[in-house]
Write a protein that holds these residues in place. Structure first.
Motif, PDB file in Angstrom:
ATOM      1  N   GLU A 185       0.840  -1.189   0.000  1.00 56.87           N
ATOM      2  CA  GLU A 185       0.000   0.000   0.000  1.00 56.87           C
ATOM      3  C   GLU A 185       0.882   1.248   0.000  1.00 56.87           C
ATOM      4  OE1 GLU A 185      -3.680   1.926   2.554  1.00 56.87           O
ATOM      5  OE2 GLU A 185      -2.323   0.551   3.561  1.00 56.87           O
ATOM      6  N   LEU A 186       0.479   2.261  -0.747  1.00 54.42           N
ATOM      7  CA  LEU A 186       1.134   3.564  -0.725  1.00 54.42           C
ATOM      8  C   LEU A 186       0.360   4.447   0.236  1.00 54.42           C
ATOM      9  CD1 LEU A 186       1.883   4.067  -4.523  1.00 54.42           C
ATOM     10  CD2 LEU A 186       3.499   3.487  -2.701  1.00 54.42           C
ATOM     11  N   VAL A 187       1.067   5.027   1.210  1.00 55.05           N
ATOM     12  CA  VAL A 187       0.432   5.818   2.266  1.00 55.05           C
ATOM     13  C   VAL A 187       1.040   7.224   2.266  1.00 55.05           C
ATOM     14  CG1 VAL A 187       0.007   5.983   4.749  1.00 55.05           C
ATOM     15  CG2 VAL A 187       0.146   3.722   3.660  1.00 55.05           C
ATOM     16  N   PRO A 188       0.210   8.264   2.079  1.00 56.59           N
ATOM     17  CA  PRO A 188       0.723   9.638   2.178  1.00 56.59           C
ATOM     18  C   PRO A 188       0.807  10.060   3.646  1.00 56.59           C
ATOM     19  CG  PRO A 188      -1.594   9.673   1.581  1.00 56.59           C
ATOM     20  CD  PRO A 188      -1.188   8.218   1.668  1.00 56.59           C
ATOM     21  N   LEU A 189       1.876  10.745   4.007  1.00 54.20           N
ATOM     22  CA  LEU A 189       2.063  11.231   5.369  1.00 54.20           C
ATOM     23  C   LEU A 189       2.492  12.695   5.338  1.00 54.20           C
ATOM     24  CD1 LEU A 189       4.173   8.290   6.893  1.00 54.20           C
ATOM     25  CD2 LEU A 189       1.702   8.667   7.140  1.00 54.20           C
ATOM     26  N   HIS A 190       2.014  13.453   6.314  1.00 51.38           N
ATOM     27  CA  HIS A 190       2.468  14.831   6.501  1.00 51.38           C
ATOM     28  C   HIS A 190       3.354  14.830   7.741  1.00 51.38           C
ATOM     29  CE1 HIS A 190       2.493  19.177   6.408  1.00 51.38           C
ATOM     30  NE2 HIS A 190       2.164  19.190   7.687  1.00 51.38           N
ATOM     31  N   ILE A 191       4.621  15.147   7.584  1.00 48.92           N
ATOM     32  CA  ILE A 191       5.594  15.079   8.664  1.00 48.92           C
ATOM     33  C   ILE A 191       5.818  16.484   9.213  1.00 48.92           C
ATOM     34  CG2 ILE A 191       7.915  14.334   9.315  1.00 48.92           C
ATOM     35  CD1 ILE A 191       6.069  12.081   8.174  1.00 48.92           C
ATOM     36  N   PHE A 192       5.516  16.663  10.516  1.00 52.73           N
ATOM     37  CA  PHE A 192       5.672  17.991  11.116  1.00 52.73           C
ATOM     38  C   PHE A 192       6.383  17.955  12.462  1.00 52.73           C
ATOM     39  CE2 PHE A 192       1.581  16.254  12.233  1.00 52.73           C
ATOM     40  CZ  PHE A 192       1.488  16.462  13.600  1.00 52.73           C
ATOM     41  N   GLU A 193       6.365  16.831  13.176  1.00 51.46           N
ATOM     42  CA  GLU A 193       7.050  16.764  14.471  1.00 51.46           C
ATOM     43  C   GLU A 193       8.555  16.629  14.266  1.00 51.46           C
ATOM     44  OE1 GLU A 193       5.678  14.134  17.600  1.00 51.46           O
ATOM     45  OE2 GLU A 193       3.770  13.907  16.529  1.00 51.46           O
ATOM     46  N   VAL A 235       9.383  11.912  -1.676  1.00 47.19           N
ATOM     47  CA  VAL A 235       9.052  13.155  -0.992  1.00 47.19           C
ATOM     48  C   VAL A 235       8.187  13.946  -1.961  1.00 47.19           C
ATOM     49  CG1 VAL A 235       9.946  15.299  -0.018  1.00 47.19           C
ATOM     50  CG2 VAL A 235      11.174  13.144   0.358  1.00 47.19           C
ATOM     51  N   LEU A 236       6.970  14.246  -1.541  1.00 48.17           N
ATOM     52  CA  LEU A 236       6.027  14.938  -2.408  1.00 48.17           C
ATOM     53  C   LEU A 236       6.194  16.453  -2.351  1.00 48.17           C
ATOM     54  CD1 LEU A 236       2.918  12.780  -1.456  1.00 48.17           C
ATOM     55  CD2 LEU A 236       4.308  12.586  -3.537  1.00 48.17           C
ATOM     56  N   LYS A 237       6.483  16.964  -1.130  1.00 48.81           N
ATOM     57  CA  LYS A 237       6.643  18.412  -0.977  1.00 48.81           C
ATOM     58  C   LYS A 237       7.489  18.691   0.253  1.00 48.81           C
ATOM     59  CE  LYS A 237       4.141  22.749  -0.778  1.00 48.81           C
ATOM     60  NZ  LYS A 237       2.864  23.436  -0.885  1.00 48.81           N
ATOM     61  N   GLU A 238       8.392  19.663   0.123  1.00 49.06           N
ATOM     62  CA  GLU A 238       9.194  20.160   1.247  1.00 49.06           C
ATOM     63  C   GLU A 238       8.780  21.592   1.520  1.00 49.06           C
ATOM     64  OE1 GLU A 238      13.443  19.167   1.405  1.00 49.06           O
ATOM     65  OE2 GLU A 238      13.136  18.176  -0.539  1.00 49.06           O
ATOM     66  N   TYR A 239       8.421  21.879   2.774  1.00 48.23           N
ATOM     67  CA  TYR A 239       7.990  23.213   3.169  1.00 48.23           C
ATOM     68  C   TYR A 239       9.181  23.996   3.721  1.00 48.23           C
ATOM     69  CZ  TYR A 239       3.302  21.228   2.787  1.00 48.23           C
ATOM     70  OH  TYR A 239       2.166  20.616   2.327  1.00 48.23           O
ATOM     71  N   ASP A 240       9.088  25.331   3.686  1.00 47.10           N
ATOM     72  CA  ASP A 240      10.167  26.190   4.183  1.00 47.10           C
ATOM     73  C   ASP A 240      10.480  25.961   5.660  1.00 47.10           C
ATOM     74  OD1 ASP A 240      10.435  27.327   1.682  1.00 47.10           O
ATOM     75  OD2 ASP A 240       9.146  29.057   2.143  1.00 47.10           O
ATOM     76  N   ASP A 241       9.475  25.555   6.441  1.00 49.14           N
ATOM     77  CA  ASP A 241       9.671  25.343   7.875  1.00 49.14           C
ATOM     78  C   ASP A 241      10.149  23.927   8.220  1.00 49.14           C
ATOM     79  OD1 ASP A 241       7.372  23.868   7.428  1.00 49.14           O
ATOM     80  OD2 ASP A 241       6.122  24.998   8.818  1.00 49.14           O
ATOM     81  N   GLY A 242      10.460  23.128   7.189  1.00 49.72           N
ATOM     82  CA  GLY A 242      10.985  21.778   7.426  1.00 49.72           C
ATOM     83  C   GLY A 242       9.954  20.670   7.394  1.00 49.72           C
ATOM     84  N   ARG A 243       8.670  21.029   7.337  1.00 48.63           N
ATOM     85  CA  ARG A 243       7.646  19.992   7.218  1.00 48.63           C
ATOM     86  C   ARG A 243       7.786  19.295   5.871  1.00 48.63           C
ATOM     87  NH1 ARG A 243       2.492  22.395   6.903  1.00 48.63           N
ATOM     88  NH2 ARG A 243       3.617  24.247   6.243  1.00 48.63           N
ATOM     89  N   LEU A 244       7.280  18.078   5.806  1.00 45.75           N
ATOM     90  CA  LEU A 244       7.349  17.301   4.572  1.00 45.75           C
ATOM     91  C   LEU A 244       6.021  16.621   4.288  1.00 45.75           C
ATOM     92  CD1 LEU A 244      10.627  15.299   5.309  1.00 45.75           C
ATOM     93  CD2 LEU A 244      10.426  17.177   3.670  1.00 45.75           C
ATOM     94  N   ASP A 245       5.691  16.484   3.035  1.00 51.15           N
ATOM     95  CA  ASP A 245       4.648  15.567   2.586  1.00 51.15           C
ATOM     96  C   ASP A 245       5.389  14.441   1.886  1.00 51.15           C
ATOM     97  OD1 ASP A 245       2.585  17.162   3.511  1.00 51.15           O
ATOM     98  OD2 ASP A 245       2.287  18.167   1.584  1.00 51.15           O
ATOM     99  N   VAL A 246       5.179  13.218   2.365  1.00 53.94           N
ATOM    100  CA  VAL A 246       5.878  12.072   1.809  1.00 53.94           C
ATOM    101  C   VAL A 246       4.890  10.969   1.479  1.00 53.94           C
ATOM    102  CG1 VAL A 246       7.998  12.584   3.108  1.00 53.94           C
ATOM    103  CG2 VAL A 246       6.327  10.959   4.039  1.00 53.94           C
ATOM    104  N   GLU A 247       5.365  10.015   0.721  1.00 51.05           N
ATOM    105  CA  GLU A 247       4.606   8.809   0.428  1.00 51.05           C
ATOM    106  C   GLU A 247       5.482   7.627   0.822  1.00 51.05           C
ATOM    107  OE1 GLU A 247       1.972   7.886  -3.289  1.00 51.05           O
ATOM    108  OE2 GLU A 247       4.044   7.337  -3.736  1.00 51.05           O
TER     109      GLU A 247
END
Length: 160
Positions: free
Chosen positions: A46-54, A93-105
Motif C-alpha cells: 500500500e502507498l500511504v501519504p504522510l504529513h511530517i511535522f514533528e 518526498v512529495l513536498k518540502e515546506y520552508d519550515d521543514g515539514r514534509l509531505d511524503v509517500e
C-alpha cells in the motif's frame, strides 16, 4: 475502554491483526525498527501519504533519505499501540515546506509483531520497537475472518 473507543480501536487495527493472525514466521531474529505510531493501518504494497511535522519524525525522515532506513507504522489509538504493524520504506518526498515539514509517500513492505517498545531509539528522538517479521499473505480466506475478529476482540479485552 468505552464501547466507542473499543470500536475505533478495532476498526483501526483489525486489518493488521488479520494479516498477522494468518502469517507464518519469516525471520527468527528480532530487529530494532524505528516506529511511527499512527491511528491508521498500513498494508504491504500500500502507498500511504504522510504529513511530517514533528521534529522527531523529521529526524526519522532525514535518516530514511540519507541511509535508506525503513520504519514501522503501528496503529496508535486511545493511547495504545497495536501489537502488530507494517514495515514501510520512503517511496518519495512529495513536498518540502520552508519550515521543514514534509509531505511524503511511503510503501508498505511486510508485517511485524512487536516484542518490546522503546521510548526512543538510542541516539535518536523517535521511538522504536523490537519486532519479528512475518511472511505476507495476499489472500484472506472468508471463512477465517470471523475467527480472526473474535481472536482480536479477546486480545483487546485482555488489554483493558
Amino acid at each position: 475502554m468505552s464501547e466507542i473507543s473499543r470500536r475505533k480501536f478495532l476498526g483501526a487495527a483489525a486489518g493488521a491483526v488479520a494479516y498477522a493472525s494468518i502469517a507464518r514466521a519469516q525471520d527468527d531474529e528480532p530487529v530494532l525498527l524505528p516506529l511511527f505510531p499512527l491511528p491508521i493501518v498500513a498494508f504491504p504494497d500500500e502507498l500511504v501519504p504522510l504529513h511530517i511535522f514533528e521534529p522527531r519524525f523529521k529526524e526519522l525522515m532525514a535518516d530514511c533519505r540519507a541511509e535508506g532506513a525503513h520504519f514501522g507504522i503501528s496503529s496508535f489509538v486511545e493511547g495504545r499501540i497495536a501489537p502488530y504493524g507494517t514495515e514501510v520504506e520512503l517511496s518519495q518526498v512529495l513536498k518540502e515546506y520552508d519550515d521543514g515539514r514534509l509531505d511524503v509517500e511511503v510503501r508498505g513492505l511486510r508485517v511485524y509483531s512487536i516484542r518490546a517498545l522503546h521510548k526512543a531509539v538510542e541516539g535518536k528522538r523517535f521511538p522504536g520497537a523490537v519486532v519479528l517479521f512475518t511472511e505476507n499473505e495476499t489472500e484472506v480466506a472468508a471463512e477465517g475472518e470471523a475467527e480472526t475478529v473474535e481472536i482480536f476482540e479477546k486480545r483487546c479485552e485482555a488489554w483493558e
